[in-house]
Design an enzyme around this catalytic site. Structure first.
Site, PDB file in Angstrom:
ATOM      1  N   TRP A 107       0.556 -12.419  -6.389  1.00 55.80           N
ATOM      2  CA  TRP A 107       0.868 -11.226  -5.586  1.00 55.80           C
ATOM      3  C   TRP A 107      -0.129 -11.027  -4.453  1.00 55.80           C
ATOM      4  CZ3 TRP A 107       5.573  -9.977  -5.439  1.00 55.80           C
ATOM      5  CH2 TRP A 107       6.382 -10.171  -6.553  1.00 55.80           C
ATOM      6  N   ASP A 177      -3.866  -3.255  -4.924  1.00 58.21           N
ATOM      7  CA  ASP A 177      -2.497  -3.291  -5.428  1.00 58.21           C
ATOM      8  C   ASP A 177      -2.577  -3.126  -6.942  1.00 58.21           C
ATOM      9  OD1 ASP A 177       0.004  -3.845  -6.358  1.00 58.21           O
ATOM     10  OD2 ASP A 177       0.184  -5.839  -5.469  1.00 58.21           O
ATOM     11  N   LYS A 201       6.816  -0.644 -13.799  1.00 58.04           N
ATOM     12  CA  LYS A 201       6.179  -1.378 -14.904  1.00 58.04           C
ATOM     13  C   LYS A 201       5.630  -0.396 -15.941  1.00 58.04           C
ATOM     14  CE  LYS A 201       5.538  -4.829 -11.480  1.00 58.04           C
ATOM     15  NZ  LYS A 201       6.351  -5.941 -11.996  1.00 58.04           N
TER      16      LYS A 201
END
Ligand code: PMP
Length: 368
Positions: A107, A177, A201
């Protein structure tokens, strides 16, 4: 209700398992919000009932995360992926300094590509040489002089590598992030310039992204930005410059309340998550190499437990046999292979225990 008895243990990396109590409340209120007489899906995003939902969700998150007066909290759409662009658009565009990226997995490596479109970028560390199986040590991180910001990914969802403490980046704004460990443990918001996280999530459902930004950084945004890509638009309009993702915000509010009232806040949530992760890592460590963890032990994620079996035949049989036991979505990401068990906030201990027992059993007698 039969529906509850039929629920499987869902190890999906996201969208992921939600607290049953949240699903039940959403079901009960779906047709008519108490005192409103209409569904949250039907009411105006500018109506008093939605004013309340938005206000309670913002305040609930501010309380949970202990967000102080120096930071704004806003809700956006476009997923965490849009933040890969919005962060450099707002904080880097037009500046001489470079933005530094510490790459601990897929990511972060995706985020840095978007930053390159906006300005100078410096990769301060990249774990690609060992397939992103670890974090850098403090002296491996090579920052540029006065970076515009330093970007990290607190939990790399695909590799299962998670920071245990915030890296020291001096005076540079730390940008994180937090998509796959947001609300799973406390965060020291005061140490961050900006934090972003999609909700699907640990915190709710797809459609809403939380951004926490230090107020002084907002002056970096330039007036030539499209207004819907400018953080200031969302701050000034209280996250409602246009129609926000109303249902996703409502669910985020319910999940935050569940963390506060049922799980003991973020400290309690963290203890719960760490204990779950330990159950699985203990199996890996006692397996004599049958289950080989991807992440090095000191960098292991409490959220995504990644490991390989002796060969792909074993892995295919493992995933298939698990599904037959009601343990689903355990196949690792295609880029890493193997198995990934995502055990976010709402995964109950009983689900992790069921997986642990299945792992022990499979090692004793793999059914290939
Ligand atoms: N960052 C991380 C750490 C992620 O896990 C994900 C989603 N798996 C993303 C970013 C991308 O999120 P979205 O799909 O909401 O754009």
């Amino acid at each position: 209700m039969a529906m509850v008895a039929e629920r499987i243990f869902n190890f999906s990396p996201g969208p992921a398992v939600l607290p049953l109590a949240v699903l039940e409340q959403a079901r009960d209120e779906m047709v008519s919000l108490p005192g409103v007489g209409a569904s949250v899906l039907e009411i105006s995003h500018r109506s008093p009932p939605f004013d309340r939902i938005l206000e309670e969700t913002l305040q609930g998150l501010r309380d949970l995360l202990a967000i102080g007066p120096d930071h704004d909290l806003i809700f956006l759409q476009g997923g965490a992926s849009l933040q890969f662009s919005m962060v450099p658009m707002n904080l880097l565009r037009g500046r001489d300094a470079a933005a530094d990226y510490i790459l601990t997995g897929t990511w972060g490596s995706t985020a840095v590509k978007e930053a390159r479109r906006e300005g100078k970028v410096h990769v301060a560390w990249d774990g690609a040489a060992t397939k992103h199986d670890r974090l850098p040590t403090a002296d491996e991180i090579r920052l540029s002089p006065s970076p515009a910001y330093v970007h990290v990914t607190s939990n790399e969802t695909i590799q299962g590598v998670q920071w245990k403490h915030d890296p020291d980046v001096g005076d540079a704004p730390l940008v994180c992030d937090c998509s796959s460990d947001f609300l799973s443990r406390p965060i020291d918001v005061g140490r961050h310039g900006l934090i972003y996280a999609c909700a699907q999530k640990n915190a709710g459902i797809a459609g809403v992204t939380a951004v926490i930004v230090r107020k002084d950084l907002l002056s970096r945004s330039r007036d030539d930005l499209p207004s819907m890509l400018d953080y200031r638009t969302f701050v000034q309009a209280g996250s409602r410059p246009n129609t926000p993702p109303v249902f996703a915000i409502y669910i985020l509010g319910l999940v935050s309340r569940w963390i506060r009232d049922t799980m003991g806040g973020l400290a309690g949530m963290h203890r719960h998550n760490a204990a779950k992760a330990r159950l699985l890592y203990d199996v890996l460590d006692a397996s004599g190499g049958f289950y080989a963890g991807h992440a090095r032990p000191d960098c292991r994620s409490d959220m995504n437990v990644t490991f390989r079996l002796p060969d792909e035949r074993h892995e295919t049989a493992f995933v298939k046999g698990a599904a037959a036991h009601g343990l689903v979505d355990l196949k690792g990401h295609r880029s890493v292979g193997g198995i990934r068990a995502s055990i976010y906030n709402a995964m109950p201990v009983s689900g992790v225990e069921a997986l642990r027992d299945y792992m022990l059993d499979f090692q004793r007698s793999p059914r290939l």
